[in-house]
Write a protein that holds these residues in place. Sequence first.
Motif, PDB file in Angstrom:
ATOM      1  N   ARG A   1       0.833  -1.210   0.000  1.00 11.14           N
ATOM      2  CA  ARG A   1       0.000   0.000   0.000  1.00 11.14           C
ATOM      3  C   ARG A   1       0.867   1.258   0.000  1.00 11.14           C
ATOM      4  NH1 ARG A   1      -2.761  -2.968   3.983  1.00 11.14           N
ATOM      5  NH2 ARG A   1      -2.074  -1.523   5.628  1.00 11.14           N
ATOM      6  N   LEU A   2       1.985   1.216   0.735  1.00  6.62           N
ATOM      7  CA  LEU A   2       2.888   2.367   0.753  1.00  6.62           C
ATOM      8  C   LEU A   2       3.482   2.611  -0.630  1.00  6.62           C
ATOM      9  CD1 LEU A   2       4.372   4.509   2.469  1.00  6.62           C
ATOM     10  CD2 LEU A   2       6.188   2.808   2.843  1.00  6.62           C
ATOM     11  N   ALA A   3       3.915   1.535  -1.301  1.00  2.00           N
ATOM     12  CA  ALA A   3       4.470   1.675  -2.649  1.00  2.00           C
ATOM     13  C   ALA A   3       3.432   2.239  -3.617  1.00  2.00           C
ATOM     14  CB  ALA A   3       4.981   0.318  -3.144  1.00  2.00           C
ATOM     15  N   GLN A   4       2.176   1.807  -3.465  1.00  2.00           N
ATOM     16  CA  GLN A   4       1.126   2.333  -4.338  1.00  2.00           C
ATOM     17  C   GLN A   4       0.862   3.807  -4.071  1.00  2.00           C
ATOM     18  OE1 GLN A   4      -2.372  -0.419  -4.610  1.00  2.00           O
ATOM     19  NE2 GLN A   4      -0.993  -1.869  -3.624  1.00  2.00           N
ATOM     20  N   ARG A   5       0.931   4.210  -2.782  1.00  2.18           N
ATOM     21  CA  ARG A   5       0.747   5.630  -2.471  1.00  2.18           C
ATOM     22  C   ARG A   5       1.879   6.459  -3.063  1.00  2.18           C
ATOM     23  NH1 ARG A   5      -0.651   3.626   2.943  1.00  2.18           N
ATOM     24  NH2 ARG A   5      -2.923   3.620   3.151  1.00  2.18           N
ATOM     25  N   PHE A   6       3.114   5.962  -2.944  1.00  2.00           N
ATOM     26  CA  PHE A   6       4.243   6.660  -3.555  1.00  2.00           C
ATOM     27  C   PHE A   6       4.030   6.793  -5.063  1.00  2.00           C
ATOM     28  CE2 PHE A   6       7.332   5.080  -0.063  1.00  2.00           C
ATOM     29  CZ  PHE A   6       7.090   6.222   0.690  1.00  2.00           C
TER      30      PHE A   6
ATOM     31  N   ALA B   1       9.835  -1.461 -12.571  1.00  2.00           N
ATOM     32  CA  ALA B   1      10.782  -1.018 -11.547  1.00  2.00           C
ATOM     33  C   ALA B   1      11.744  -2.141 -11.181  1.00  2.00           C
ATOM     34  CB  ALA B   1      10.029  -0.533 -10.314  1.00  2.00           C
ATOM     35  N   MET B   2      11.243  -3.367 -11.078  1.00  3.30           N
ATOM     36  CA  MET B   2      12.104  -4.488 -10.714  1.00  3.30           C
ATOM     37  C   MET B   2      13.082  -4.836 -11.837  1.00  3.30           C
ATOM     38  SD  MET B   2      11.270  -5.001  -7.650  1.00  3.30           S
ATOM     39  CE  MET B   2      10.846  -3.236  -7.626  1.00  3.30           C
ATOM     40  N   ALA B   3      12.711  -4.574 -13.079  1.00  2.00           N
ATOM     41  CA  ALA B   3      13.621  -4.834 -14.194  1.00  2.00           C
ATOM     42  C   ALA B   3      14.875  -3.977 -14.102  1.00  2.00           C
ATOM     43  CB  ALA B   3      12.904  -4.575 -15.521  1.00  2.00           C
ATOM     44  N   PHE B   4      14.786  -2.868 -13.396  1.00  2.00           N
ATOM     45  CA  PHE B   4      15.898  -1.938 -13.234  1.00  2.00           C
ATOM     46  C   PHE B   4      16.684  -2.186 -11.949  1.00  2.00           C
ATOM     47  CE2 PHE B   4      17.254   2.154 -11.350  1.00  2.00           C
ATOM     48  CZ  PHE B   4      18.204   2.532 -12.281  1.00  2.00           C
ATOM     49  N   LEU B   5      16.258  -3.134 -11.127  1.00  3.47           N
ATOM     50  CA  LEU B   5      16.763  -3.254  -9.764  1.00  3.47           C
ATOM     51  C   LEU B   5      18.252  -3.565  -9.686  1.00  3.47           C
ATOM     52  CD1 LEU B   5      15.829  -3.039  -6.864  1.00  3.47           C
ATOM     53  CD2 LEU B   5      15.298  -5.480  -6.894  1.00  3.47           C
TER      54      LEU B   5
ATOM     55  N   THR C   1      10.543   2.277  -6.891  1.00  6.04           N
ATOM     56  CA  THR C   1      11.978   2.345  -6.627  1.00  6.04           C
ATOM     57  C   THR C   1      12.263   3.129  -5.346  1.00  6.04           C
ATOM     58  OG1 THR C   1      12.307   4.323  -8.021  1.00  6.04           O
ATOM     59  CG2 THR C   1      12.534   2.168  -9.079  1.00  6.04           C
ATOM     60  N   PHE C   2      11.430   4.137  -5.038  1.00  8.14           N
ATOM     61  CA  PHE C   2      11.618   4.889  -3.808  1.00  8.14           C
ATOM     62  C   PHE C   2      11.335   4.005  -2.591  1.00  8.14           C
ATOM     63  CE2 PHE C   2      10.036   7.980  -0.547  1.00  8.14           C
ATOM     64  CZ  PHE C   2      11.268   8.576  -0.306  1.00  8.14           C
ATOM     65  N   ALA C   3      10.284   3.187  -2.666  1.00 10.61           N
ATOM     66  CA  ALA C   3       9.989   2.250  -1.575  1.00 10.61           C
ATOM     67  C   ALA C   3      11.147   1.273  -1.398  1.00 10.61           C
ATOM     68  CB  ALA C   3       8.696   1.494  -1.873  1.00 10.61           C
ATOM     69  N   MET C   4      11.743   0.821  -2.498  1.00  8.50           N
ATOM     70  CA  MET C   4      12.891  -0.073  -2.425  1.00  8.50           C
ATOM     71  C   MET C   4      14.080   0.641  -1.773  1.00  8.50           C
ATOM     72  SD  MET C   4      13.917  -3.196  -3.141  1.00  8.50           S
ATOM     73  CE  MET C   4      12.760  -3.804  -4.388  1.00  8.50           C
ATOM     74  N   PHE C   5      14.280   1.896  -2.101  1.00  3.92           N
ATOM     75  CA  PHE C   5      15.360   2.677  -1.503  1.00  3.92           C
ATOM     76  C   PHE C   5      15.197   2.773   0.013  1.00  3.92           C
ATOM     77  CE2 PHE C   5      16.846   6.748   0.162  1.00  3.92           C
ATOM     78  CZ  PHE C   5      18.183   6.734  -0.222  1.00  3.92           C
TER      79      PHE C   5
ATOM     80  N   ALA D   1      25.164   3.119  -6.009  1.00  3.65           N
ATOM     81  CA  ALA D   1      24.103   2.306  -6.609  1.00  3.65           C
ATOM     82  C   ALA D   1      22.741   2.675  -6.036  1.00  3.65           C
ATOM     83  CB  ALA D   1      24.394   0.824  -6.386  1.00  3.65           C
ATOM     84  N   SER D   2      22.690   2.972  -4.746  1.00 10.32           N
ATOM     85  CA  SER D   2      21.410   3.324  -4.114  1.00 10.32           C
ATOM     86  C   SER D   2      20.807   4.579  -4.739  1.00 10.32           C
ATOM     87  CB  SER D   2      21.614   3.540  -2.608  1.00 10.32           C
ATOM     88  OG  SER D   2      22.086   2.362  -1.987  1.00 10.32           O
ATOM     89  N   ALA D   3      21.659   5.505  -5.165  1.00 10.73           N
ATOM     90  CA  ALA D   3      21.161   6.746  -5.773  1.00 10.73           C
ATOM     91  C   ALA D   3      20.355   6.480  -7.030  1.00 10.73           C
ATOM     92  CB  ALA D   3      22.332   7.681  -6.090  1.00 10.73           C
ATOM     93  N   ASN D   4      20.650   5.381  -7.713  1.00  7.54           N
ATOM     94  CA  ASN D   4      19.944   5.084  -8.956  1.00  7.54           C
ATOM     95  C   ASN D   4      18.467   4.790  -8.747  1.00  7.54           C
ATOM     96  OD1 ASN D   4      22.331   5.404 -10.377  1.00  7.54           O
ATOM     97  ND2 ASN D   4      22.860   3.238 -10.241  1.00  7.54           N
ATOM     98  N   LEU D   5      18.091   4.492  -7.517  1.00  8.56           N
ATOM     99  CA  LEU D   5      16.677   4.273  -7.217  1.00  8.56           C
ATOM    100  C   LEU D   5      15.913   5.583  -7.063  1.00  8.56           C
ATOM    101  CD1 LEU D   5      17.119   1.435  -4.561  1.00  8.56           C
ATOM    102  CD2 LEU D   5      16.347   1.150  -6.937  1.00  8.56           C
TER     103      LEU D   5
END
Length: 492
Positions: free
Chosen positions: A19-24, A168-172, A467-471, A439-443
């Motif tokens: 839900r957080l990722a969807q809100r982002f 987003a996951m294809a870029f992970l 990607t922000f939620a992943m970060f 690498a983290s900046a790329n997210l």
Amino acid sequence: MTTSVQAPNGGTQDNAIARLAQRFTVWTERFLPDAFGFVLVGTCIVFVFGLATGEALTRTPENVATATSGFGLVDAWGKGFWALITFTMQMTMIIVGGYAVAMSPPVARLIARLAQIPKTARGAIVFTAAVAMISGYLNWAFSLIFTAVLAREIARLIRGVDYRAIGAMAFLGLGTVWAQGLSGSAALQMASPASTPEALKKIIASARGGTGVIPLSDTIFLWQGMASTAIIFLVGLAMAWLLAPSPERAKTAEDLGITLKPLLAESEEAKIRSTRPGDWLEHSPLFAILLALLGFWYIVRHFANATGSPLNALDFNTINLMLLMLALVLHWRPLSMVTAVRSGCTAASGVLLQYPFYGGIFGMIAFTGLSKTIAGWLVSASSTLLFPPIIALYSCVLGIFVPSGGSKWLIEAPYVIDAANQLHVNQGWMVVVYDLGEASANLLQPFWMLPTLAILGLRARDVMGYTFAMFLACFPVVLVLVTGFAQTLPFP
């Protein structure tokens, strides 16, 4: 692992992370500009920040042609604008060559088989994340193209896959492990005497002696570095599982107005029968195979003549040559390759437009005193314990504005290694710290996303909520790892 609960209406209620990722994502879709907007805003931010820290508006050093510092912001922007032109062409060719390889019939059949492995929407997103990180560890350029094409085919086959999440996951791989992998720019530069500036060699040698280089055994092949990479990999997989929306709440490619053609159909488009004698060359594999043999002959000699480890010969130009020669062989007929390259050029349009503007940002940071000013603040606030996490944070922030792993490391390396010597922190570990932070900046910014987005037909704002939620999950882990493992390593 519980990822959803029964909702009152009989459907499923996504977990808190999903839900957080969807809100982002809702927020980014409404308020974030497209990728080109990022570079425009970034230019203004760096320019204003430079003025606020006392940088001159206009200034040129005496030896303008060879100087790499002492410029005012306006002059530094102009000097930097075309500074990445070689890199821009290299990135363009990586996209074109990688796309041509992916669209060849043999690789297309492989991707089509891999796309049949996941059976559920959530499993598809996790599988894509795993392939992205594994391939990104092996080679980031290959990962960008291969995983994007795979994600597109998976989304076509499996109903209910959120196209934004799988994109987003294809870029992970580029947002997690690539810099700690076999094509990590900073580590390869530090291991190669030819790639390390003389001034930096002296700083390295002042603490460890020798030739002034840091071997790969002291960077990406440290057990602490490999353990950090493995932990980030597992965190990435867990987050991919948790943030995947349920099929009821997913936005598919069709919902986004994107038509997905069967991959094998695309790879077969160039099979057109010859209608005149002059078409023979376009359909015959003879000269394509001869040229590919010439290219691979050179590549073998290039690796054999490399100084030190053969990995030192694996640069952008070598990767591009390998991709093009491999594409010649895999397509077999020149006409098939030409058709694939034509499609790949469309995917590279964002790179051609935006990278020069990123070069301008690079110039304002690298050719003025701005970089040293920021570094001075960080070093003065550091201690032996806090230096690694502070540099990881700094590398991440700087990576948002200068998203070029190798070039950015050459900006940071002199004062990072010098400060590490003063604080008695392991030199090789600071390369790992840089890798994980960069690498983290790329997210958080779309620079490296452009090839993936172009192949998928998505925009940066479509995927950056995920990607922000992943970060938010990965970067705190990075800070803990670089701080803890630093205490296990001897100086230098």
